[in-house]
Design an enzyme around this catalytic site. Structure first.
Site, PDB file in Angstrom:
ATOM      1  CB  THR A   1      -0.955  -0.040   1.403  1.00 36.42           C
ATOM      2  OG1 THR A   1      -1.363   1.354   1.554  1.00 36.42           O
ATOM      3  CG2 THR A   1      -0.256  -0.418   2.523  1.00 36.42           C
ATOM      4  CG  ASP A   2      -0.928   5.024  -0.954  1.00 31.06           C
ATOM      5  OD1 ASP A   2      -1.772   4.390  -0.069  1.00 31.06           O
ATOM      6  OD2 ASP A   2      -1.548   5.922  -1.605  1.00 31.06           O
ATOM      7  CD  GLU A   3      -3.563   3.403   4.218  1.00 27.83           C
ATOM      8  OE1 GLU A   3      -3.474   3.269   5.273  1.00 27.83           O
ATOM      9  OE2 GLU A   3      -4.593   2.976   3.569  1.00 27.83           O
TER      10      GLU A   3
ATOM     11  CE1 TYR B   1      -3.382  -2.746   5.734  1.00 28.26           C
ATOM     12  CE2 TYR B   1      -3.114  -0.549   5.388  1.00 28.26           C
ATOM     13  CZ  TYR B   1      -3.142  -1.730   4.688  1.00 28.26           C
ATOM     14  OH  TYR B   1      -3.242  -2.111   3.359  1.00 28.26           O
TER      15      TYR B   1
ATOM     16  CE  LYS C   1       0.494  -4.683   2.938  1.00 25.13           C
ATOM     17  NZ  LYS C   1      -0.111  -6.138   2.306  1.00 25.13           N
TER      18      LYS C   1
HETATM   19  P1  NAD Z   1      -9.427  -7.720   2.435  1.00 30.30           P
HETATM   20  O1  NAD Z   1      -9.366  -7.573   3.771  1.00 30.30           O
HETATM   21  O2  NAD Z   1     -10.550  -7.414   1.626  1.00 30.30           O
HETATM   22  O3  NAD Z   1      -8.974  -9.123   1.996  1.00 30.30           O
HETATM   23  C1  NAD Z   1      -7.965  -9.924   2.667  1.00 30.30           C
HETATM   24  C2  NAD Z   1      -8.194 -11.315   2.579  1.00 30.30           C
HETATM   25  O4  NAD Z   1      -7.027 -12.219   3.148  1.00 30.30           O
HETATM   26  C3  NAD Z   1      -9.590 -11.910   3.066  1.00 30.30           C
HETATM   27  O5  NAD Z   1      -9.814 -12.852   2.155  1.00 30.30           O
HETATM   28  C4  NAD Z   1      -8.681 -12.824   4.399  1.00 30.30           C
HETATM   29  O6  NAD Z   1      -9.673 -13.930   4.605  1.00 30.30           O
HETATM   30  C5  NAD Z   1      -7.445 -13.153   3.810  1.00 30.30           C
HETATM   31  N1  NAD Z   1      -6.520 -13.277   5.053  1.00 30.30           N
HETATM   32  C6  NAD Z   1      -6.519 -12.686   6.097  1.00 30.30           C
HETATM   33  N2  NAD Z   1      -5.505 -13.151   7.027  1.00 30.30           N
HETATM   34  C7  NAD Z   1      -5.199 -14.395   6.417  1.00 30.30           C
HETATM   35  C8  NAD Z   1      -4.326 -15.124   6.796  1.00 30.30           C
HETATM   36  N3  NAD Z   1      -3.708 -15.295   8.018  1.00 30.30           N
HETATM   37  N4  NAD Z   1      -4.284 -16.403   6.112  1.00 30.30           N
HETATM   38  C9  NAD Z   1      -4.932 -16.471   4.873  1.00 30.30           C
HETATM   39  N5  NAD Z   1      -5.840 -15.733   4.566  1.00 30.30           N
HETATM   40  C10 NAD Z   1      -5.757 -14.182   5.276  1.00 30.30           C
HETATM   41  O7  NAD Z   1      -8.107  -7.037   1.948  1.00 30.30           O
HETATM   42  P2  NAD Z   1      -8.021  -6.367   0.435  1.00 30.30           P
HETATM   43  O8  NAD Z   1      -8.766  -4.718   0.364  1.00 30.30           O
HETATM   44  O9  NAD Z   1      -8.482  -6.959  -0.804  1.00 30.30           O
HETATM   45  O10 NAD Z   1      -6.588  -6.048   0.296  1.00 30.30           O
HETATM   46  C11 NAD Z   1      -5.574  -7.039  -0.222  1.00 30.30           C
HETATM   47  C12 NAD Z   1      -4.217  -6.516  -0.223  1.00 30.30           C
HETATM   48  O11 NAD Z   1      -4.023  -5.297  -0.940  1.00 30.30           O
HETATM   49  C13 NAD Z   1      -3.613  -6.197   1.113  1.00 30.30           C
HETATM   50  O12 NAD Z   1      -2.292  -6.623   1.370  1.00 30.30           O
HETATM   51  C14 NAD Z   1      -3.563  -4.773   1.319  1.00 30.30           C
HETATM   52  O13 NAD Z   1      -2.815  -4.274   2.226  1.00 30.30           O
HETATM   53  C15 NAD Z   1      -3.477  -4.482  -0.340  1.00 30.30           C
HETATM   54  N6  NAD Z   1      -3.871  -3.051  -0.521  1.00 30.30           N
HETATM   55  C16 NAD Z   1      -5.113  -2.747  -0.292  1.00 30.30           C
HETATM   56  C17 NAD Z   1      -5.726  -1.424  -0.954  1.00 30.30           C
HETATM   57  C18 NAD Z   1      -7.038  -1.317  -0.728  1.00 30.30           C
HETATM   58  O14 NAD Z   1      -7.576   0.116  -1.024  1.00 30.30           O
HETATM   59  N7  NAD Z   1      -8.013  -2.006  -0.185  1.00 30.30           N
HETATM   60  C19 NAD Z   1      -4.861  -0.813  -1.491  1.00 30.30           C
HETATM   61  C20 NAD Z   1      -3.470  -0.925  -1.533  1.00 30.30           C
HETATM   62  C21 NAD Z   1      -2.994  -2.127  -1.036  1.00 30.30           C
HETATM   63  P1  TYD Z   2     -10.713   3.692   4.190  1.00 27.83           P
HETATM   64  O1  TYD Z   2     -11.737   3.349   3.337  1.00 27.83           O
HETATM   65  O2  TYD Z   2     -10.776   3.201   5.612  1.00 27.83           O
HETATM   66  O3  TYD Z   2      -9.354   3.643   3.740  1.00 27.83           O
HETATM   67  P2  TYD Z   2      -7.736   4.350   4.354  1.00 27.83           P
HETATM   68  O4  TYD Z   2      -7.865   4.488   5.471  1.00 27.83           O
HETATM   69  O5  TYD Z   2      -7.039   2.947   4.112  1.00 27.83           O
HETATM   70  O6  TYD Z   2      -7.494   5.416   3.198  1.00 27.83           O
HETATM   71  O7  TYD Z   2     -10.963   5.411   4.395  1.00 27.83           O
HETATM   72  C1  TYD Z   2     -10.636   6.343   3.302  1.00 27.83           C
HETATM   73  C2  TYD Z   2     -10.833   7.720   3.857  1.00 27.83           C
HETATM   74  O8  TYD Z   2     -12.033   7.795   4.211  1.00 27.83           O
HETATM   75  C3  TYD Z   2     -10.008   7.783   5.154  1.00 27.83           C
HETATM   76  O9  TYD Z   2      -9.571   9.290   5.071  1.00 27.83           O
HETATM   77  C4  TYD Z   2     -11.006   7.581   6.150  1.00 27.83           C
HETATM   78  C5  TYD Z   2     -12.288   8.089   5.782  1.00 27.83           C
HETATM   79  N1  TYD Z   2     -13.662   7.499   6.349  1.00 27.83           N
HETATM   80  C6  TYD Z   2     -14.720   8.376   6.675  1.00 27.83           C
HETATM   81  O10 TYD Z   2     -14.549   9.569   6.842  1.00 27.83           O
HETATM   82  N2  TYD Z   2     -15.812   7.474   7.076  1.00 27.83           N
HETATM   83  C7  TYD Z   2     -15.744   6.194   7.224  1.00 27.83           C
HETATM   84  O11 TYD Z   2     -16.821   5.725   7.699  1.00 27.83           O
HETATM   85  C8  TYD Z   2     -14.598   5.557   6.864  1.00 27.83           C
HETATM   86  C9  TYD Z   2     -14.567   4.081   6.757  1.00 27.83           C
HETATM   87  C10 TYD Z   2     -13.481   6.134   6.219  1.00 27.83           C
END
Ligand code: NAD
Ligand code: TYD
Length: 367
Positions: free
Chosen positions: A148-150, A173, A177
């Site tokens: 992630t960019d975070e 988080y 990461k």
């Molecule tokens: P998500 O929470 O929707 O899904 C995570 C999945 O991992 C789930 O299916 C969960 O059951 C599985 N999991 C969790 N712990 C596990 C374990 N110990 N063993 C096996 N499986 C396990 O997450 P997402 O949003 O699909 O994100 C996927 C990846 O992308 C993550 O690594 C996250 O850090 C990264 N990412 C997400 C975003 C975003 O905006 N969602 C952006 C950048 C990077």
């Molecule tokens: P989120 O979807 O949790 O992603 P991330 O924190 O990983 O960027 O949140 C996106 C942005 O929206 C973040 O600035 C927090 C804000 N947010 C709200 O204002 N209300 C909400 O209920 C949630 C879930 C997030």
């Protein structure tokens, strides 16, 4: 090594029952040019994992033996080793993680276990399994780590995260990461494990668990609930449609250099409150609900502790070196996303009722 020497025969996808992972599996099987191998989806099915998201894929590609689901934990070394052996894994795309910042603030331990220890376990099993008789690690294998960019921290009003930006994670988080990214790169530098890594901005699209901003707001609008905006609503995120992320990952797998990091982003920055207003207009139009009524539900709530102010990605490297670019505009992506949530009430109902978590027991039994 040039990626066209890579096999991509048996791809282990971790976390394939989550939001991005399940979209990636669909992408690989149905859209990715040049992939005809097998996918093994290893997922422990936390609250965020939902194998019903892939029920059609399981029925179709399970029957043709190109898709396999394995229920288990990436922290369970013996289990991970058995999967590498059983399927002769040559590629790992590692999505599995605890992924929600708010949950990491409430309970960081699961984040350290899965994101740090789980990533370590996968890397170490890959290192051992891919070791050739001469002690060197085979270079036609690949471990792609999704991040992630975070990890880069928080920006002020100007500037962008590049691949050279120093890591400065600020939530449990992002710290977990960041640790996993360092481990992945350390395995590349120290042991010669073929690793690529991507740091992506906020994704949105179908199958996203409704705890993240966009799906949470869509469902609350449809259900007439309050729309909770943290702080002053002016935090900024860079949004990317999930399929553009997946195409970028596939591009890196094919053409990215081993030991390198690539930033992926939407070049699409939005203040939360402005995004919410655009989303309100789309939901209002599609669901036939009065926009002013939805707007009246906006509720400013207490800010998230340590809330990062702004994320913005410079993704010129992947564009320049690998030829990837975004293809879905924000308006188009949001429209698809709202359409998907409107068209899939049973997916939502299953989450609400918890039914999706019983499905695994009925279909696979307990491990
Ligand atoms: P998500 O929470 O929707 O899904 C995570 C999945 O991992 C789930 O299916 C969960 O059951 C599985 N999991 C969790 N712990 C596990 C374990 N110990 N063993 C096996 N499986 C396990 O997450 P997402 O949003 O699909 O994100 C996927 C990846 O992308 C993550 O690594 C996250 O850090 C990264 N990412 C997400 C975003 C975003 O905006 N969602 C952006 C950048 C990077
Ligand atoms: P989120 O979807 O949790 O992603 P991330 O924190 O990983 O960027 O949140 C996106 C942005 O929206 C973040 O600035 C927090 C804000 N947010 C709200 O204002 N209300 C909400 O209920 C949630 C879930 C997030």
């Amino acid at each position: 090594m040039s990626r066209n020497m890579r096999a991509f025969k048996n791809i282990l996808i971790t976390g394939g029952a989550g939001f991005i992972g399940c979209n990636f599996i669909r992408f690989l099987l149905e859209k990715a040019d040049g992939f005809s191998g097998r996918i093994i989806n290893l997922d422990v099915l936390t609250y965020a994992g939902n194998s019903m998201s892939l029920a059609d894929i399981e029925a179709h590609y399970g029957a043709s033996r190109r898709y396999f689901f394995e229920h288990g934990d990436i922290c369970d070394r013996a289990f991970v080793e058995s999967i590498f052996k059983k399927y002769d894994i040559d590629t790992v795309v590692h999505f599995a993680a605890e992924s929600h910042v708010d949950r990491s603030i409430l309970g960081p331990e699961a984040f350290i276990k899965t994101n740090v220890m789980g990533t370590f376990t996968l890397l170490d099993v890959a290192r051992n399994t891919w070791k050739a008789a001469d002690g060197n690690i085979r270079q036609d294998a690949l471990f792609h780590h999704i991040s992630t960019d975070e990890v880069y921290g928080s920006l002020g009003d100007t500037g962008f995260f590049t691949e050279a930006t120093p890591y400065d994670p600020r939530s449990p988080y992002s710290a977990s990461k960041a640790s996993s990214d360092h481990l992945a790169m350390a395995y590349s530098h120290t042991y010669g494990l073929p690793v690529t890594l991507s740091n992506c901005s906020n994704n949105y699209g179908p199958y996203q668990f409704p705890e993240k901003l966009i799906p949470l707001m869509i469902l609350n609008m449809l259900e007439g609930k309050a729309l909770p905006v943290y702080g002053d609503g002016k935090n900024i995120r860079d949004w990317l449609y999930v399929e553009d992320h997946n195409a970028a990952v596939w591009t890196i797998m094919q053409k990215g250099a081993s030991g390198k990091t690539y930033n992926i982003g939407g070049e699409n920055e939005w203040e939360n409150i402005k995004l919410l207003n655009v989303l309100i207009d789309i939901v209002s139009k599609k669901a036939g609900i009065d926009a002013d009524k939805i707007r009246g539900a906006i509720t400013y709530v207490k800010d998230r502790p340590g809330h990062d102010r702004r994320y913005a990605i410079d993704c010129s490297k992947i564009k320049r070196e690998l030829g990837w670019k975004q293809t879905v505009s924000f308006e188009e992506g949001l429209e698809h996303t709202v359409d998907w949530y409107l068209a899939n009430p049973s997916w939502i109902e299953n989450i609400r009722s918890g039914e999706y978590q019983h499905w695994i027991k009925r279909n696979y039994g307990e491990r």
